[in-house]
Structure formats: structure tokens, C-alpha cells
Design a protein around this motif. Structure first.
Motif, PDB file in Angstrom:
ATOM      1  N   ILE A  16      23.649  17.622 -11.367  1.00  0.00           N
ATOM      2  CA  ILE A  16      23.861  18.637 -11.976  1.00  0.00           C
ATOM      3  C   ILE A  16      24.288  20.144 -10.900  1.00  0.00           C
ATOM      4  O   ILE A  16      25.097  20.577 -11.124  1.00  0.00           O
ATOM      5  CB  ILE A  16      22.267  19.383 -12.579  1.00  0.00           C
ATOM      6  N   PRO A  38      27.708  18.852  -8.449  1.00  0.00           N
ATOM      7  CA  PRO A  38      29.004  18.891  -8.961  1.00  0.00           C
ATOM      8  C   PRO A  38      29.548  20.231  -9.178  1.00  0.00           C
ATOM      9  O   PRO A  38      30.776  20.564  -9.099  1.00  0.00           O
ATOM     10  CB  PRO A  38      28.877  18.073 -10.301  1.00  0.00           C
ATOM     11  N   GLN A  39      28.728  21.342  -9.344  1.00  0.00           N
ATOM     12  CA  GLN A  39      28.883  22.705  -9.469  1.00  0.00           C
ATOM     13  C   GLN A  39      29.073  23.388  -8.222  1.00  0.00           C
ATOM     14  O   GLN A  39      30.006  24.064  -8.196  1.00  0.00           O
ATOM     15  CB  GLN A  39      28.197  23.506 -10.315  1.00  0.00           C
ATOM     16  N   VAL A  51      37.494  28.633 -14.141  1.00  0.00           N
ATOM     17  CA  VAL A  51      37.758  29.428 -15.256  1.00  0.00           C
ATOM     18  C   VAL A  51      37.729  28.696 -16.521  1.00  0.00           C
ATOM     19  O   VAL A  51      37.226  29.062 -17.575  1.00  0.00           O
ATOM     20  CB  VAL A  51      38.907  29.929 -15.124  1.00  0.00           C
ATOM     21  N   ASN A  52      38.263  27.192 -16.414  1.00  0.00           N
ATOM     22  CA  ASN A  52      38.258  26.427 -17.557  1.00  0.00           C
ATOM     23  C   ASN A  52      36.676  26.165 -18.079  1.00  0.00           C
ATOM     24  O   ASN A  52      36.402  25.955 -19.356  1.00  0.00           O
ATOM     25  CB  ASN A  52      38.982  25.389 -17.252  1.00  0.00           C
ATOM     26  N   LYS A  53      35.817  25.817 -17.051  1.00  0.00           N
ATOM     27  CA  LYS A  53      34.400  25.133 -17.344  1.00  0.00           C
ATOM     28  C   LYS A  53      33.503  26.427 -17.508  1.00  0.00           C
ATOM     29  O   LYS A  53      32.488  26.255 -17.941  1.00  0.00           O
ATOM     30  CB  LYS A  53      34.297  24.224 -16.297  1.00  0.00           C
ATOM     31  N   ALA A  54      33.527  27.428 -16.633  1.00  0.00           N
ATOM     32  CA  ALA A  54      32.563  28.256 -16.485  1.00  0.00           C
ATOM     33  C   ALA A  54      32.511  29.459 -17.352  1.00  0.00           C
ATOM     34  O   ALA A  54      33.468  29.599 -18.009  1.00  0.00           O
ATOM     35  CB  ALA A  54      32.376  28.879 -15.173  1.00  0.00           C
ATOM     36  N   PHE A  76      25.344  22.673 -18.883  1.00  0.00           N
ATOM     37  CA  PHE A  76      25.957  22.161 -17.855  1.00  0.00           C
ATOM     38  C   PHE A  76      27.326  22.449 -17.546  1.00  0.00           C
ATOM     39  O   PHE A  76      28.053  21.709 -18.448  1.00  0.00           O
ATOM     40  CB  PHE A  76      25.514  20.656 -17.355  1.00  0.00           C
ATOM     41  N   PRO A  77      28.042  23.445 -16.993  1.00  0.00           N
ATOM     42  CA  PRO A  77      29.380  23.918 -17.414  1.00  0.00           C
ATOM     43  C   PRO A  77      30.225  22.781 -16.517  1.00  0.00           C
ATOM     44  O   PRO A  77      31.410  22.796 -17.261  1.00  0.00           O
ATOM     45  CB  PRO A  77      29.243  25.047 -16.330  1.00  0.00           C
ATOM     46  N   HIS A  78      29.851  21.893 -15.940  1.00  0.00           N
ATOM     47  CA  HIS A  78      30.735  20.829 -15.451  1.00  0.00           C
ATOM     48  C   HIS A  78      30.822  19.679 -16.253  1.00  0.00           C
ATOM     49  O   HIS A  78      31.614  18.765 -16.161  1.00  0.00           O
ATOM     50  CB  HIS A  78      30.484  20.335 -14.023  1.00  0.00           C
ATOM     51  N   TYR A  94      34.259  21.777 -23.204  1.00  0.00           N
ATOM     52  CA  TYR A  94      33.583  22.437 -22.023  1.00  0.00           C
ATOM     53  C   TYR A  94      32.664  23.551 -22.632  1.00  0.00           C
ATOM     54  O   TYR A  94      33.221  24.166 -23.428  1.00  0.00           O
ATOM     55  CB  TYR A  94      34.129  22.541 -20.900  1.00  0.00           C
ATOM     56  N   ALA A  99      32.071  26.531 -21.644  1.00  0.00           N
ATOM     57  CA  ALA A  99      32.831  27.642 -21.640  1.00  0.00           C
ATOM     58  C   ALA A  99      33.762  27.897 -22.797  1.00  0.00           C
ATOM     59  O   ALA A  99      34.179  28.963 -22.972  1.00  0.00           O
ATOM     60  CB  ALA A  99      33.293  27.973 -20.018  1.00  0.00           C
ATOM     61  N   GLN A 100      34.260  26.958 -23.273  1.00  0.00           N
ATOM     62  CA  GLN A 100      35.209  27.221 -24.406  1.00  0.00           C
ATOM     63  C   GLN A 100      34.583  27.319 -25.621  1.00  0.00           C
ATOM     64  O   GLN A 100      35.408  27.350 -26.720  1.00  0.00           O
ATOM     65  CB  GLN A 100      36.221  25.802 -24.654  1.00  0.00           C
TER      66      GLN A 100
END
Lengths: 325, 274
Positions: free
Chosen positions: A239, A242-243, A322-325, B121-123, B165, B167-168
Motif C-alpha cells: 500500500i 507503491p504510492q 494526476v490520473n490516480k490521485a 488505495f489510489p494506486h 482508478y 480518482a476517476q
């Protein structure tokens, strides 16, 4: 960065600024007295023999150069911003490189040594730095996790390590490793000694960077993970890291650029990297400047390439965020 | 559901003092799945939980409300030991929670928790968020985890978002994913810590719908929320807290229509005024 949306009149197009600029440049050039230089020779038709021209020649050269300077910035003012920046960059580079002219460098000598410098020196510099940065990355990761683990022993060892190795000057550390380990019974070659010293030093600095990167992950991630039943290790591995790694990679690139140059310090223990070759190749014929300047340019080129890669890495990880957070 | 919020009697055991004793305290007097006895907690000098007594039976739904800073979040965070209590006794699913417990992760596996800020979990993709704990904590086969995750996404009505994900997604969708992520561990108890407080108004109902459905399926739930409609609809009991104390613990009808204490009346008049 934020750029203002209101377009102001350009500074370099204001007559007052241009006037002051011309005055200042003129005074500086006049004080430097460039009459008897290459610039004076260009003006021979006007001022006669530069060496004999006296105050008149000094005045004329300073004025002509000052006006050229001022016209130059005035002209550059008309270009769109990115091109402006590029032109200024190139002009400064040309100006800087043309300064080497004074050293009367022997190009043939440089050409005769260049291949060896690159194939041996540059190659060594890169592979020593690359191995060291990979090892330092591992050391820093372990160190950062140890510091955050809440285990007294791990924290003690890690903070002792960062405290000591951040304190030691790299040059001193290189000597200590290379000269000290054999006395303790471990004979060590120059290259591994250099790699070890670089790793220990950068590992200590990067430990702190990594710790900050890991701590930048919001505590909610820990809470969510722990409340699902993850223990410390899996939380870290699955967790948090990876971030954190996208946060950590750009400063690591920065460290790598810095390490490429600090690796020159291991020349003192006889590793045939760029700096070492620069000093030894020029020695035989007293052509020091040729080699030093060539190596300086190689370091510069290398850093430009690394900075470009670094920028791409940064923007890559920014878009990921930006895509993920 | 019986509470003795003001009873000072009984055996008050300071769990932090004796770690080895009573690792498991099965067989309490009734069938309550959660039992808090005279629980006290301090943050430094701040006394955030004062002699809290609460029993929750399997399948019960408790809504906890109260002004901010009253200790309601701390209360439910103590139930899966995200926070440590200093005095008193908490028994969850037959296991006592204390400083030296070995099996905190065993307890946490059985308790789902939904946070105000979702904490997805954002990833990881939505599907991976749901599969994470079953795969890496319960170690169940990937295929099985995948199937369960997809069923749960159906249940919270966002199967089409599986490969996006977090955030989307919108806030409401993220919170539904968070609920599904907790359900993926097939918990016996679900804790909700202000699940709708961070949501835009139009997204609140989609999350509450999922929670109502969950309540109807028989899940034991403890919800910190100010959604009074939800409380009326599903709660067996409403717990009102103020300044670290449980002021009122009663069924919703009594709570809303005949509150006993003045503080409860004040609180209710404030949240219903608008």
C-alpha cells in the motif's frame, strides 16, 4: 509555476531600461579595457593599432560592444518566450565556450585523447555511479523503513548510520574506506571501495528523502490498510511504497546527477574515471587545460542528458499522480 | 441492547496493566458481539471517552451522533483498535482489545471500517482495491477474490467502474467502493465513521441506499452519522454523545420524539432547524 495573465510592456523595450543598461555595460567594459583583445582587432580600421590606441581605443571598444549588447537584448525581446530563453541560453553557451580561446587549446591533442576519455573514463564514471545509486536506493529504502518501523533497534541503527555518514565529507569517507578496510584485514580494490563510499554517503542522504516520501502518504492509507487486517510489512509493501516510490523517484534522479559529479572524488584512490584521466593524460605534455576543459564539457553534456531524463521522469510521475490521485 | 452508561459498579479492569490475562474473554453474560465496559480514553490531558458502556448484539444497528469533538469517532475507532483506550474493557467478537494483544489483525479482519475520507488505495484499480485484503491478508485464490469483488461491485451498483482508478470516480462512487472493499473481507461488524460527511448533497442518498441494503441483510453496524433519516429507518438504537459521555442510548422513536436530556434536545433542534 503560475504566470500572470496580464501582459506588461517588456522591460527590454523600455528606453529608460535600455539607456541604463547601455551605461552600465559601457562602464564595466571601459573598466575592463578590452582594446588590446580580439575585439580591439576587429576595430583596427577605426582605432588604428589597438595596442597604441590608448583611451580612444578603450572608449571605442567599450561603446561598440555596449551598443551591440544592448541591440542584442532589444532584438531578443521581440521573440516569443520559449525561443527567447533558448537564444539566451545558446548565446551564453557560445560566450562561455569562446572564453576557452584564451587558453590556446590544442585541438589535435584533445582529439587524440577523446576516445580514451570516453571509452574508459566516461564509462567508468557512469557504471560506478549507476551501481552506487542502485545500492544507495536499496540502502535508503531499508534505512527509511527502519526509521519508521517503530522498532528501537532498527531505528537506532538507521539513525546512527544517517547521522554518521551524513556528517563525513565524501572525500574523507573515500580515504577511510580505501585505506581503512585493508588495515582491518579486508583488502579492497579501488573501484569497490569507491562504490562503497558513494553508496554509504548517498544512502544516508537518500534515507532522509525516502523517509519524507513515505511520510508524505496520508495516514488514512495506513488506517484503511491496518483496519483491513494488513500488518506493518504488507502495508508498507503493498500500500505505502507503491504510492511513495513515484514521490521518491524524482529526488533520486537528482541524487544521481549529483553523484555523477561526486564520483570524480574517487579519482584520489586511482580509479580510472573521467577526473583521474583528465589529470593524468594531460600531465605528460603539460596540457592540463585541454583535458580539464574537455572533461568539464563531458560532465556538462552528461548532466544535460541526465536532466532531460529527470524531467521526463518527473512529468511521467506527475501524470501518474494526476490520473490516480 | 442494554446500556448502563452511568453505572460505576462492576469490575473495572485496567487492561493496560495486565497484558497476559484474559487474551480471550469468551462467554460474556449475553450474546453481545461488542461489549464496552467503563471505557476511558485520554489524548494527553484531554479526557475524550468517559466511562463509556455500550453493548451491541449481533445484527444490531447503532447510530452514534453528537456534536463535533464529542468522542463519537474515537469511540468507534477504539472498536478496531485504531485508537487505544487506557482504562476499561472492550471485548469484540469474544476477543478483548488491549495493549499487548497478539491477535489485533484477527479482530480487524472481522471488522470492516468505512472512513469519512474514503481512504481508497489510489494506486490500485477499483477491482484491485476490493481484492487487496482478501488476496494479501486472507490469502484466498485470485479467481475467487475476483469473483467476490465483482459480485460486491454489483451489490453497490457500480460494476462498470471495476477497472477505473479511485480518482476517476465521484465521491459517492468512491464511498460505495470503500464499503465494498470492507465487505470483501466478509466482516461480522461494519463501522462507519461519518461516511457521508465528505460528500456532495446529491451523492449522499446513493451511499445511504447501500447502507440501508446492508442493514436489511442483517449486518451488525455501528454508524457515526448525522443522517437522521437513516437513523429513524434502520437504527435499533441511537447513541447520543457529548463531551466524551454517552448521554442517551435509546430507540430512535424515543430519541427523536421524547429525548430525555436537555443537551439532546438542543442538539436535535440544531440539526433539524434547517
Amino acid at each position: 509555476m503560475y504566470t500572470d495573465t496580464v501582459i506588461e510592456e517588456k522591460l527590454v523595450h523600455k528606453p529608460k531600461f535600455l539607456g541604463i543598461f547601455l551605461g552600465v555595460v559601457f562602464v564595466i567594459l571601459f573598466a575592463l579595457n578590452l582594446a588590446d583583445t580580439i575585439f580591439g582587432h576587429f576595430l583596427t580600421p577605426v582605432i588604428g593599432d589597438p595596442a597604441q590606441s590608448g583611451l580612444y581605443g578603450r572608449f571605442a571598444v567599450a561603446l561598440v560592444l555596449g551598443i551591440l549588447f544592448t541591440l542584442n537584448i532589444f532584438a531578443i525581446g521581440f521573440l516569443p518566450t520559449p525561443i527567447q530563453s533558448l537564444v539566451v541560453w545558446l548565446e551564453l553557451a557560445v560566450f562561455f565556450v569562446s572564453g576557452f580561446h584564451i587558453f590556446n587549446l590544442s585541438l589535435e591533442f584533445i582529439q587524440s585523447q577523446l576516445w580514451f576519455l570516453l571509452s574508459r573514463g566516461l564509462f567508468t564514471t557512469i557504471y560506478v555511479s549507476a551501481i552506487s545509486i542502485v545500492l544507495a536506493f536499496i540502502v535508503a529504502m531499508v534505512g527509511a523503513i527502519a526509521k519508521l518501523s517503530g522498532n528501537g533497534f532498527a531505528h537506532g541503527i538507521a539513525s546512527f548510520y544517517t547521522s554518521l555518514f551524513r556528517a563525513l565529507p565524501l572525500l574523507l569517507l573515500i580515504y577511510l574506506v580505501y585505506l581503512g578496510l585493508p588495515q582491518m584485514g579486508y583488502v579492497i580494490d579501488a573501484v569497490p571501495a569507491g562504490i562503497l563510499a558513494l553508496t554509504l554517503n548517498y544512502g544516508a542522504f537518500m534515507t532522509e528523502v525516502f523517509r519524507a516520501g513515505i511520510e508524505s502518504i496520508p495516514p488514512g492509507q495506513w488506517e484503511a490498510s491496518r483496519s483491513l487486517g494488513f500488518t506493518f510489512g504488507p502495508t508498507m509493501r503493498r500500500i505505502i511504497l507503491p504510492q511513495a516510490i513515484p514521490v521518491i523517484i524524482p529526488p533520486t534522479g537528482n541524487s544521481f546527477i549529483s553523484m555523477l559529479k561526486d564520483s570524480s572524488l574517487i579519482s584520489v584512490i586511482g580509479v580510472w574515471e573521467l577526473m583521474f584521466l583528465a589529470r593524468t593524460l594531460g600531465q605528460k605534455t603539460f596540457q592540463h587545460m585541454e583535458m580539464l576543459i574537455t572533461v568539464a564539457m563531458i560532465y556538462w553534456a552528461l548532466t544535460i542528458v541526465m536532466e532531460a531524463i529527470q524531467r521526463r521522469l518527473e512529468s511521467h510521475y506527475r501524470t501518474v499522480k494526476v490520473n490516480k490521485a | 441492547m442494554n446500556t448502563t452508561s452511568n453505572s460505576q459498579g462492576g469490575d473495572v479492569s485496567d487492561t493496560s496493566q495486565h497484558g497476559s490475562a484474559a487474551l480471550t474473554a469468551k462467554g460474556s453474560s449475553d450474546d453481545s458481539i461488542i461489549e464496552m465496559t467503563n471505557v476511558n480514553k485520554w489524548f494527553g490531558p484531554l479526557h475524550v471517552l468517559k466511562d463509556v458502556n455500550l453493548k451491541v448484539r449481533q445484527g444490531e444497528k447503532i447510530v452514534v451522533c453528537g456534536p463535533s469533538g464529542s468522542g463519537k469517532s474515537t469511540l468507534i475507532r477504539c472498536l478496531n483498535r485504531l485508537e487505544a483506550h487506557q482504562k476499561g474493557k472492550i471485548i469484540v467478537d469474544g476477543i478483548e482489545l488491549h495493549d499487548h494483544m497478539k491477535e489485533v489483525n484477527v479482530v480487524r479482519r472481522e471488522i470492516g471500517m468505512v472512513f469519512q475520507q474514503f481512504n481508497l488505495f489510489p494506486h490500485l484499480t477499483v477491482l484491485e482495491n476490493l481484492m487487496a485484503a482478501p488476496l494479501w491478508v486472507r490469502k484466498i485464490p485470485k479467481k475467487e477474490a475476483d469473483e467476490t469483488a465483482k459480485q460486491l461491485l454489483e451489490r453497490v451498483k457500480i460494476p462498470e467502474q471495476a477497472h477505473k482508478y479511485p480518482a476517476q470516480l465521484s465521491g459517492g462512487q468512491q464511498q460505495r467502493v470503500a464499503i465494498a472493499r470492507s465487505l470483501a473481507m466478509q466482516p461480522k461488524i461494519m463501522l462507519f465513521d461519518e461516511p457521508t460527511s465528505a460528500l456532495d448533497p446529491e451523492m449522499i442518498s446513493e451511499v445511504l441506499d447501500v447502507m440501508v441494503e446492508l442493514a436489511e441483510s442483517g449486518m451488525t453496524m455501528i454508524c457515526v452519522t448525522h443522517e437522521m433519516g437513516f437513523a429513524r429507518k434502520v437504527a435499533n438504537n441511537v447513541v447520543f454523545m457529548d463531551a466524551g459521555e454517552i448521554i442517551e442510548n435509546t430507540d430512535p422513536t424515543t430519541f427523536f420524539d421524547h429525548p430525555k436530556s436537555q443537551r439532546t434536545k438542543d442538539f436535535l433542534s440544531q440539526i433539524i432547524a434547517h
